[in-house]
Design a protein around this motif. Structure first.
Motif, PDB file in Angstrom:
ATOM      1  N   ASP A  18       0.492  -1.286   0.164  1.00 54.95           N
ATOM      2  CA  ASP A  18      -0.315  -0.226  -0.082  1.00 54.95           C
ATOM      3  C   ASP A  18       1.051   1.224   0.175  1.00 54.95           C
ATOM      4  O   ASP A  18       0.819   2.473  -0.601  1.00 54.95           O
ATOM      5  CB  ASP A  18      -1.159   0.452   0.920  1.00 54.95           C
ATOM      6  N   PHE A  19       2.134   0.996   0.593  1.00 52.24           N
ATOM      7  CA  PHE A  19       2.763   2.307   1.107  1.00 52.24           C
ATOM      8  C   PHE A  19       3.151   2.465  -0.396  1.00 52.24           C
ATOM      9  O   PHE A  19       3.585   3.767  -0.706  1.00 52.24           O
ATOM     10  CB  PHE A  19       3.830   2.219   2.157  1.00 52.24           C
ATOM     11  N   GLU A  20       3.533   1.178  -0.965  1.00 46.31           N
ATOM     12  CA  GLU A  20       4.698   1.582  -2.169  1.00 46.31           C
ATOM     13  C   GLU A  20       3.768   2.480  -3.413  1.00 46.31           C
ATOM     14  O   GLU A  20       4.296   2.898  -4.412  1.00 46.31           O
ATOM     15  CB  GLU A  20       5.224  -0.026  -2.637  1.00 46.31           C
ATOM     16  N   ALA A 219       6.057   4.219   9.925  1.00 47.90           N
ATOM     17  CA  ALA A 219       5.990   4.477   8.389  1.00 47.90           C
ATOM     18  C   ALA A 219       4.697   5.114   8.231  1.00 47.90           C
ATOM     19  O   ALA A 219       4.340   6.559   7.868  1.00 47.90           O
ATOM     20  CB  ALA A 219       5.763   3.792   7.970  1.00 47.90           C
ATOM     21  N   ALA A 220       3.191   4.685   9.216  1.00 44.42           N
ATOM     22  CA  ALA A 220       2.084   4.834   8.953  1.00 44.42           C
ATOM     23  C   ALA A 220       2.017   6.245   9.457  1.00 44.42           C
ATOM     24  O   ALA A 220       1.010   7.088   8.584  1.00 44.42           O
ATOM     25  CB  ALA A 220       1.397   4.017   9.356  1.00 44.42           C
ATOM     26  N   LYS A 221       1.900   6.566  10.458  1.00 47.03           N
ATOM     27  CA  LYS A 221       1.914   8.260  10.684  1.00 47.03           C
ATOM     28  C   LYS A 221       2.528   9.144  10.258  1.00 47.03           C
ATOM     29  O   LYS A 221       2.015   9.865   9.964  1.00 47.03           O
ATOM     30  CB  LYS A 221       2.983   8.540  12.461  1.00 47.03           C
ATOM     31  N   GLY A 227      -5.973   4.841   8.885  1.00 45.39           N
ATOM     32  CA  GLY A 227      -6.685   3.128   8.490  1.00 45.39           C
ATOM     33  C   GLY A 227      -5.421   2.275   8.586  1.00 45.39           C
ATOM     34  O   GLY A 227      -5.688   1.402   9.251  1.00 45.39           O
ATOM     35  N   HIS A 228      -4.335   2.447   8.251  1.00 48.90           N
ATOM     36  CA  HIS A 228      -2.701   1.916   8.657  1.00 48.90           C
ATOM     37  C   HIS A 228      -2.189   1.442  10.066  1.00 48.90           C
ATOM     38  O   HIS A 228      -2.150   0.813  10.441  1.00 48.90           O
ATOM     39  CB  HIS A 228      -1.856   2.082   7.552  1.00 48.90           C
ATOM     40  N   VAL A 229      -2.135   2.652  10.641  1.00 45.73           N
ATOM     41  CA  VAL A 229      -2.248   3.195  11.737  1.00 45.73           C
ATOM     42  C   VAL A 229      -3.323   2.306  12.613  1.00 45.73           C
ATOM     43  O   VAL A 229      -3.068   1.617  12.956  1.00 45.73           O
ATOM     44  CB  VAL A 229      -2.035   4.647  12.684  1.00 45.73           C
ATOM     45  N   GLN A 230      -4.206   1.915  12.669  1.00 46.99           N
ATOM     46  CA  GLN A 230      -5.708   1.497  12.957  1.00 46.99           C
ATOM     47  C   GLN A 230      -5.333   0.118  13.214  1.00 46.99           C
ATOM     48  O   GLN A 230      -5.348  -0.875  14.264  1.00 46.99           O
ATOM     49  CB  GLN A 230      -6.600   2.117  13.610  1.00 46.99           C
ATOM     50  N   THR A 231      -4.656  -0.650  11.904  1.00 51.85           N
ATOM     51  CA  THR A 231      -4.700  -1.702  11.824  1.00 51.85           C
ATOM     52  C   THR A 231      -4.113  -1.992  11.725  1.00 51.85           C
ATOM     53  O   THR A 231      -3.264  -3.538  12.867  1.00 51.85           O
ATOM     54  CB  THR A 231      -5.020  -2.246  10.099  1.00 51.85           C
ATOM     55  N   ILE A 232      -2.712  -1.380  11.657  1.00 52.33           N
ATOM     56  CA  ILE A 232      -1.190  -1.719  13.210  1.00 52.33           C
ATOM     57  C   ILE A 232      -1.417  -2.356  14.596  1.00 52.33           C
ATOM     58  O   ILE A 232      -0.846  -2.850  14.881  1.00 52.33           O
ATOM     59  CB  ILE A 232      -0.008  -1.439  12.412  1.00 52.33           C
TER      60      ILE A 232
END
Length: 249
Positions: A18-20, A219-221, A227-232
Motif C-alpha cells: 500500500d505504501f509502495e 511509517a504509517a503515522k 487506517g493503517h495506523v489502526q490496523t497495525i
C-alpha cells in the motif's frame, strides 16, 4: 512461533504494498552506460519506504535460516534488520517531531549516493560514499526516546546490543564458538535445529519481527495513513497476546 512470525511478515508486506503504491514510482536512469531502476523521488519519505522493503525481505530471510537451523546467520540478518529499524525510527521522529537536523540531511545524502559513476567501470569510477556515525544516530534516538531512562543510559544499552550482534557480522571468536558443541564436541557447521540453541533463537526472532512492526507503525503515522495506523495497532495487540507479552507504549 514460526507461524505467527510468518503471518506478521505477510501482514507487513501487504502494508508495504500500500505504501509502495503511493510513494514508489520508479524510473530507469542512466549511470554511465547502463540504465538502472531508481526512485523518482529521493526524499525522506521514499528513504523510509526503501528501508521497509529491506526489512521485509530480510525478515523473510531470517525466518528461512531459522527454520533451517542456521542460527549464526540468523544473528547476522537480525543485526542488519535492527539497524534498518533504527534508521526508520531516526527518520520518522526527525520529520514527525520537527527535530530534523543536519544529521538527517547527511544521512539522506549518504543513503542516496551512487556507488559508481559508470557501472561498467566499477574500479575506475568508484566513489567514496559519505558516512554517518551510528553513534550519532543512536544518540539522537536516545534523546528522543529516553523517557524512563536518562539519554546516556539509553544510548549505552543500545550500544551494547549493537556491539553484541556486530560480533556475528565480523566473525569474532566468542560468537563463532556458539556453534561449538555436540557429541562428540566439534564445530557444528551444519544445521543447529534440534540443539540447545533452537529455543533461544526461535524466541529471539520475535524481537526483530516486533520492532519491525513498530517501524511500520511509525511509517504509517509519517505518511498520514490513519487506517493503517489502526490496523497495525490491532495486529500488534493480537501478536502481543499470542506471545504472552504486554508492552507499555
Amino acid at each position: 512461533m514460526q507461524q505467527l512470525y510468518a503471518e506478521l511478515i505477510d501482514f507487513m508486506e501487504r502494508v508495504f504494498r500500500d505504501f509502495e503504491a503511493g510513494l514508489g514510482a520508479v524510473e530507469n536512469v542512466e549511470v554511465g552506460d547502463e540504465y538502472v531502476a531508481r526512485p523518482v523521488r529521493k526524499d525522506l519519505y521514499t528513504a523510509v519506504l526503501l528501508k521497509l522493503a529491506f526489512i521485509v525481505s530480510s525478515l523473510r530471510a531470517a525466518l528461512a535460516v531459522n527454520a533451517a537451523g542456521y542460527y549464526m546467520q540468523q544473528a547476522l540478518l537480525c543485526r542488519a534488520i535492527d539497524e534498518a529499524n533504527e534508521d526508520v525510527v531516526f527518520l520518522v521522529i526527525g520529520e514527525a517531531d520537527g527535530t530534523r537536523n543536519e544529521l538527517h540531511d547527511k544521512f539522506l545524502e549518504a543513503f542516496w549516493a551512487e556507488e559508481y559513476e559508470d557501472l561498467l567501470d566499477p574500479v575506475g569510477t568508484h566513489r567514496s560514499r559519505p558516512t554517518v556515525s551510528r553513534k550519532k544516530i543512536q544518540a539522537f534516538l536516545a534523546r528522543a526516546e529516553g523517557k524512563d531512562l536518562d539519554p546516556s543510559t539509553t544510548q549505552k544499552i543500545t550500544k551494547v546490543l549493537t556491539k553484541s550482534y556486530s560480533g556475528f557480522v565480523h566473525a569474532a571468536a566468542p560468537h563463532i564458538m556458539d556453534i561449538y558443541g555436540g557429541m562428540p564436541s566439534r564445530f557444528q557447521v551444519g544445521s543447529l535445529r534440534g540443539t540447545q540453541r533452537q529455543d533461544e533463537y526461535d524466541a529471539d526472532l520475535w524481537n526483530y519481527v516486533y520492532r519491525s512492526l513498530l517501524s511500520f507503525l511509525g511509517a504509517a503515522k509519517l505518511y498520514g495513513s490513519d487506517g493503517h495506523v489502526q490496523t497495525i495497532l490491532s495486529v500488534r495487540a493480537r501478536a502481543e497476546k499470542a506471545m504472552g507479552k504486554e508492552y507499555l507504549d
